[in-house]
Design an enzyme around this catalytic site. Structure first.
Site, PDB file in Angstrom:
ATOM      1  NE  ARG A  93      -3.480   2.489   2.567  1.00  0.00           N
ATOM      2  CZ  ARG A  93      -4.532   2.674   3.371  1.00  0.00           C
ATOM      3  NH1 ARG A  93      -5.017   1.659   4.100  1.00  0.00           N
ATOM      4  NH2 ARG A  93      -5.104   3.865   3.455  1.00  0.00           N
ATOM      5  CG  ASN A 147     -10.999  -1.554  -0.553  1.00  0.00           C
ATOM      6  OD1 ASN A 147     -11.980  -1.395  -1.264  1.00  0.00           O
ATOM      7  ND2 ASN A 147     -10.922  -1.039   0.653  1.00  0.00           N
ATOM      8  CB  CYS A 169     -17.809  -0.054   0.233  1.00  0.00           C
ATOM      9  SG  CYS A 169     -17.028   1.475   0.765  1.00  0.00           S
ATOM     10  CG  ASP A 170     -16.507   0.026   6.118  1.00  0.00           C
ATOM     11  OD1 ASP A 170     -15.954  -0.664   6.985  1.00  0.00           O
ATOM     12  OD2 ASP A 170     -15.886   0.782   5.358  1.00  0.00           O
ATOM     13  CG  HIS A 200     -14.038   3.800  -2.251  1.00  0.00           C
ATOM     14  ND1 HIS A 200     -12.775   3.411  -1.910  1.00  0.00           N
ATOM     15  CD2 HIS A 200     -14.826   3.277  -1.299  1.00  0.00           C
ATOM     16  CE1 HIS A 200     -12.799   2.704  -0.803  1.00  0.00           C
ATOM     17  NE2 HIS A 200     -14.035   2.600  -0.411  1.00  0.00           N
ATOM     18  CE1 TYR A 264     -13.165   5.932   0.814  1.00  0.00           C
ATOM     19  CE2 TYR A 264     -11.138   6.149  -0.431  1.00  0.00           C
ATOM     20  CZ  TYR A 264     -11.827   5.644   0.649  1.00  0.00           C
ATOM     21  OH  TYR A 264     -11.173   4.858   1.557  1.00  0.00           O
ATOM     22  NE  ARG A 284      -5.363   6.186   7.052  1.00  0.00           N
ATOM     23  CZ  ARG A 284      -5.434   6.299   8.368  1.00  0.00           C
ATOM     24  NH1 ARG A 284      -4.657   7.131   9.008  1.00  0.00           N
ATOM     25  NH2 ARG A 284      -6.276   5.549   9.069  1.00  0.00           N
TER      26      ARG A 284
HETATM   27  N1  LIG Z   1     -14.686  -2.584   1.713  1.00  0.00           N
HETATM   28  C1  LIG Z   1     -14.407  -1.622   2.634  1.00  0.00           C
HETATM   29  O1  LIG Z   1     -15.086  -0.616   2.767  1.00  0.00           O
HETATM   30  C2  LIG Z   1     -13.208  -1.811   3.512  1.00  0.00           C
HETATM   31  C3  LIG Z   1     -13.089  -1.178   4.767  1.00  0.00           C
HETATM   32  C4  LIG Z   1     -11.916  -1.374   5.487  1.00  0.00           C
HETATM   33  C5  LIG Z   1     -10.929  -2.242   4.998  1.00  0.00           C
HETATM   34  N2  LIG Z   1     -11.120  -2.833   3.772  1.00  0.00           N
HETATM   35  C6  LIG Z   1     -10.162  -3.777   3.197  1.00  0.00           C
HETATM   36  O2  LIG Z   1     -10.041  -4.885   4.065  1.00  0.00           O
HETATM   37  C7  LIG Z   1      -8.786  -5.525   3.764  1.00  0.00           C
HETATM   38  C8  LIG Z   1      -8.036  -5.804   5.045  1.00  0.00           C
HETATM   39  O3  LIG Z   1      -7.578  -4.576   5.555  1.00  0.00           O
HETATM   40  P1  LIG Z   1      -6.478  -4.588   6.729  1.00  0.00           P
HETATM   41  O4  LIG Z   1      -6.049  -3.176   6.938  1.00  0.00           O
HETATM   42  O5  LIG Z   1      -6.985  -5.375   7.861  1.00  0.00           O
HETATM   43  O6  LIG Z   1      -5.268  -5.410   6.052  1.00  0.00           O
HETATM   44  P2  LIG Z   1      -4.111  -6.232   6.779  1.00  0.00           P
HETATM   45  O7  LIG Z   1      -2.899  -6.122   5.917  1.00  0.00           O
HETATM   46  O8  LIG Z   1      -4.047  -5.872   8.205  1.00  0.00           O
HETATM   47  O9  LIG Z   1      -4.639  -7.761   6.697  1.00  0.00           O
HETATM   48  C9  LIG Z   1      -4.862  -8.368   5.485  1.00  0.00           C
HETATM   49  C10 LIG Z   1      -4.554  -9.843   5.637  1.00  0.00           C
HETATM   50  O10 LIG Z   1      -4.731 -10.465   4.370  1.00  0.00           O
HETATM   51  C11 LIG Z   1      -3.735 -11.464   4.253  1.00  0.00           C
HETATM   52  N3  LIG Z   1      -3.536 -11.856   2.855  1.00  0.00           N
HETATM   53  C12 LIG Z   1      -2.946 -11.132   1.883  1.00  0.00           C
HETATM   54  N4  LIG Z   1      -2.937 -11.828   0.731  1.00  0.00           N
HETATM   55  C13 LIG Z   1      -3.549 -13.029   0.993  1.00  0.00           C
HETATM   56  C14 LIG Z   1      -3.849 -14.174   0.201  1.00  0.00           C
HETATM   57  N5  LIG Z   1      -3.514 -14.228  -1.098  1.00  0.00           N
HETATM   58  N6  LIG Z   1      -4.487 -15.214   0.791  1.00  0.00           N
HETATM   59  C15 LIG Z   1      -4.816 -15.159   2.097  1.00  0.00           C
HETATM   60  N7  LIG Z   1      -4.547 -14.107   2.906  1.00  0.00           N
HETATM   61  C16 LIG Z   1      -3.925 -13.054   2.338  1.00  0.00           C
HETATM   62  C17 LIG Z   1      -2.493 -10.830   4.870  1.00  0.00           C
HETATM   63  O11 LIG Z   1      -1.529 -11.814   5.201  1.00  0.00           O
HETATM   64  C18 LIG Z   1      -3.093 -10.122   6.067  1.00  0.00           C
HETATM   65  O12 LIG Z   1      -3.055 -10.925   7.213  1.00  0.00           O
HETATM   66  C19 LIG Z   1      -8.054  -4.577   2.810  1.00  0.00           C
HETATM   67  O13 LIG Z   1      -8.286  -4.997   1.468  1.00  0.00           O
HETATM   68  C20 LIG Z   1      -8.758  -3.256   3.042  1.00  0.00           C
HETATM   69  O14 LIG Z   1      -8.646  -2.360   1.956  1.00  0.00           O
HETATM   70  C21 LIG Z   1     -12.219  -2.646   3.032  1.00  0.00           C
HETATM   71  O1  LIG Z   2      -6.950   4.537   5.534  1.00  0.00           O
HETATM   72  P1  LIG Z   2      -7.636   3.447   6.310  1.00  0.00           P
HETATM   73  O2  LIG Z   2      -7.066   2.073   6.050  1.00  0.00           O
HETATM   74  O3  LIG Z   2      -7.840   3.729   7.763  1.00  0.00           O
HETATM   75  O4  LIG Z   2      -9.120   3.436   5.752  1.00  0.00           O
HETATM   76  C1  LIG Z   2      -9.294   3.088   4.412  1.00  0.00           C
HETATM   77  C2  LIG Z   2     -10.663   2.500   4.364  1.00  0.00           C
HETATM   78  O5  LIG Z   2     -11.589   3.593   4.617  1.00  0.00           O
HETATM   79  C3  LIG Z   2     -12.951   3.241   4.510  1.00  0.00           C
HETATM   80  O6  LIG Z   2     -13.282   2.262   5.521  1.00  0.00           O
HETATM   81  C4  LIG Z   2     -13.369   2.822   6.853  1.00  0.00           C
HETATM   82  C5  LIG Z   2     -14.814   2.797   7.214  1.00  0.00           C
HETATM   83  O7  LIG Z   2     -15.468   3.702   6.343  1.00  0.00           O
HETATM   84  C6  LIG Z   2     -15.048   3.224   8.640  1.00  0.00           C
HETATM   85  O8  LIG Z   2     -16.404   3.024   8.969  1.00  0.00           O
HETATM   86  C7  LIG Z   2     -14.235   2.395   9.577  1.00  0.00           C
HETATM   87  O9  LIG Z   2     -14.655   1.047   9.548  1.00  0.00           O
HETATM   88  O10 LIG Z   2     -12.886   2.483   9.218  1.00  0.00           O
HETATM   89  C8  LIG Z   2     -12.625   1.986   7.895  1.00  0.00           C
HETATM   90  C9  LIG Z   2     -11.166   2.113   7.731  1.00  0.00           C
HETATM   91  O11 LIG Z   2     -10.813   3.463   8.024  1.00  0.00           O
HETATM   92  C10 LIG Z   2     -13.217   2.649   3.127  1.00  0.00           C
HETATM   93  O12 LIG Z   2     -14.552   2.226   3.001  1.00  0.00           O
HETATM   94  C11 LIG Z   2     -12.334   1.442   2.879  1.00  0.00           C
HETATM   95  O13 LIG Z   2     -12.592   0.911   1.589  1.00  0.00           O
HETATM   96  C12 LIG Z   2     -10.902   1.848   2.999  1.00  0.00           C
HETATM   97  O14 LIG Z   2     -10.059   0.692   2.899  1.00  0.00           O
HETATM   98 MN   LIG Z   3     -14.695   1.018   0.994  1.00  0.00          MN
END
Ligand SMILES: NC(=O)c1ccc[n+]([C@@H]2O[C@H](COP(=O)([O-])OP(=O)(O)OC[C@H]3O[C@@H](n4cnc5c(N)ncnc54)[C@H](O)[C@@H]3O)[C@@H](O)[C@H]2O)c1
Ligand SMILES: O=P(O)(O)OC[C@H]1O[C@H](O[C@H]2[C@H](O)[C@@H](O)[C@@H](O)O[C@@H]2CO)[C@H](O)[C@@H](O)[C@@H]1O
Ligand SMILES: [Mn+2]
Length: 441
Positions: A93, A147, A169-170, A200, A264, A284
């Site tokens: 990232r 994501n 997405c949250d 987003h 976003y 970030r």
């Molecule tokens: N959809 C949303 O709105 C939203 C909100 C918050 C976070 N996210 C997403 O959630 C995901 C997790 O975020 P995080 O900050 O906890 O990440 P993180 O790096 O803390 O954890 C991710 C985990 O995924 C594992 N991983 C990576 N590749 C893998 C694979 N091929 N098979 C199995 N495991 C694998 C890593 O080893 C790690 O333990 C990210 O994609 C983040 O962008 C989405």
């Molecule tokens: O920069 P980060 O990793 O802190 O946040 C990126 C993510 O931001 C949004 O998710 C937020 C969510 O909206 C909020 O409710 C709470 O759960 O924290 C999350 C992480 O900050 C966004 O929707 C995600 O797609 C991003 O990965």
């Molecule tokens: Mn999102």
């Protein structure tokens, strides 16, 4: 209610413990018999899993718990796979954010060239999760948080069209909670919203209370002064990078006064300010490596060292509430109305039928039904067509192994000024992602 078996894929995620805590708080509404965790990083996952094991033992000892890196052990006998992979983890990232900034372009987790690079890493592993699920638990649902949800959603639409996958997405949830607090509501669930866009990349067009009264004027009056920066959830989004995004709600309202914008959109419509204000050496990703990631793993280590989760700081979040609400709706046919990322199929009348759009859906046992949105204005339509074309070109590039298509995808992004800048960024991203991307030619 039948008790469910849940697999958290990406068990080493910084969100996993919060999701486990949330599920244990929801057991009366969403009973669980088994919680499993799966990750491809055994050491990382173990640190989170050992803490979760203690939390579960202390709060719900009847729930079976295991964690594994073996797909068959992980995906067998599950009802829901909650996926939150970060392919390449925070180290990548950081590259996604810093490489575009080096070229004077927005560097962001899911937006612009950074999001495109992240998408090229994520498509394969998410498709792999779906394959495992269909092999070992063919009746299960894959609820994907991983994501960049927009690109992953386009890839799963195209490559796994018949699979039980929902991309979510949250961010709208987070902003709606802030809006609710602005008008002194206890929760966003006291509001009925109309929303449309891409992930987003969306807008609220209507927000009403349960009696049908229009809440938009009062919310807009607040956003016109403060953006969404006031009333952010306790302990969340307090870092400057997030507060800047939240404050941008104010300028976004000036650009589009009829609707309320997802924050976003600031990366796309205020790209010059974003680049000018960014600390290109400490993005970030660095804030999180030094913040959330460090805090979560320290707290997990504290729980394990103490052998107890008493007084833990780990709490559930919108991230967790949303995914449990969605699983409940699918499991128990609650017909909840939720924003999901879904194939348009005419819901937005004047937009590509095969675009993955983020709109209200009714969720029940048989899946979800998108609600009709109708025609969207020219401003949003034009912005969305450019953005969705970029997202589609990324999936083309991944499927075809095409350098040309990926160059076009980056060129198409609203935050990139020219084809030459796009090519310079692409060539740097290829070097940084050689361990994760398909070979391009
Ligand atoms: N959809 C949303 O709105 C939203 C909100 C918050 C976070 N996210 C997403 O959630 C995901 C997790 O975020 P995080 O900050 O906890 O990440 P993180 O790096 O803390 O954890 C991710 C985990 O995924 C594992 N991983 C990576 N590749 C893998 C694979 N091929 N098979 C199995 N495991 C694998 C890593 O080893 C790690 O333990 C990210 O994609 C983040 O962008 C989405
Ligand atoms: O920069 P980060 O990793 O802190 O946040 C990126 C993510 O931001 C949004 O998710 C937020 C969510 O909206 C909020 O409710 C709470 O759960 O924290 C999350 C992480 O900050 C966004 O929707 C995600 O797609 C991003 O990965
Ligand atoms: Mn999102």
């Amino acid at each position: 209610m039948e008790k469910k078996s849940i697999l958290i894929a990406g068990g080493g995620s910084t969100y996993t413990a919060g999701i486990v805590v949330m599920m244990l708080e929801y057991l009366d509404k969403f009973p669980v018999r088994k919680i499993k965790m799966y990750d491809n990083d055994e050491e990382r996952q173990q640190k989170v899993a050992e803490a979760c094991e203690i939390i579960i033992k202390e709060r719900a000892p009847e729930i079976e718990f295991l964690y594994t890196t073996d797909p068959e052990e992980a995906f067998t006998d599950v009802d829901f796979v909650m996926a939150q992979l970060r392919v390449g983890k925070y180290a990548m990232r950081e590259q996604d954010e810093k490489i575009p900034f080096k070229h004077g372009v927005v560097g962001q987790e899911t937006c612009g060239p950074g999001g495109i690079a992240y998408g090229m890493r994520s498509i394969g592993p998410i498709i792999q999760l779906a394959d495992y699920m269909e092999k070992y638990s063919p009746e299960a649902w894959l609820l994907n948080y991983s994501n960049p949800a927009a690109i992953v959603a386009e890839a799963t639409r195209r490559l796994k069209p018949d699979s039980k996958i929902i991309n979510i997405c949250d961010m709208p949830i987070c902003l709606e909670e802030i809006m609710a607090r602005v008008i002194n509501k206890k929760s966003r669930k006291e509001m009925d919203v109309q929303y449309f866009g891409l992930n987003h990349f969306g807008w609220w067009t209507s927000i009403k209370d349960k009696e049908g009264n229009d809440l938009m004027p009062e919310i807009k009056a607040h956003v016109a002064k403060y953006g969404y920066a006031e009333n952010t959830p306790a302990g969340q989004h307090k870092e400057e990078s997030w507060l800047e995004a939240m404050r941008a709600g104010k300028q976004l309202l000036e650009i589009e006064p009829d609707f309320l914008s997802n924050t976003y959109l600031k990366y796309y419509l205020m790209a010059d300010e974003t680049v000018a204000h960014a600390n290109k050496d400490y993005t970030r990703a660095n804030e999180i490596i030094d913040g959330r990631e460090k805090n979560v793993f320290n707290e997990c280590a504290r729980i394990v060292a103490n052998g107890s989760a008493k007084d833990t700081t780990i709490a559930s979040s919108e991230h967790a509430v949303f995914i449990v609400d969605l699983a409940r709706a699918l499991a128990y046919n609650t017909k909840e109305r939720m924003l999901l990322i879904t194939e348009n199929k005419g819901a937005i009348e004047n937009f590509s039928s095969d675009a993955m759009v983020e709109i209200p859906c009714i969720v029940g046992k048989d899946g979800y039904e998108p609600m009709s949105v109708g025609k969207i204005p020219t401003f949003q339509k034009g912005l969305m067509e450019q953005q969705v074309a970029s997202e589609k070109l990324v999936v083309d590039a991944w499927v075809e192994g095409s350098y040309q298509k990926l160059w076009q995808a980056i060129t198409m992004s609203k935050v990139v000024p020219s084809a030459q800048v796009a090519k310079d960024i692409l060539d740097d991203l290829i070097v940084a992602n050689q361990e994760f991307w398909p070979v391009l030619s």
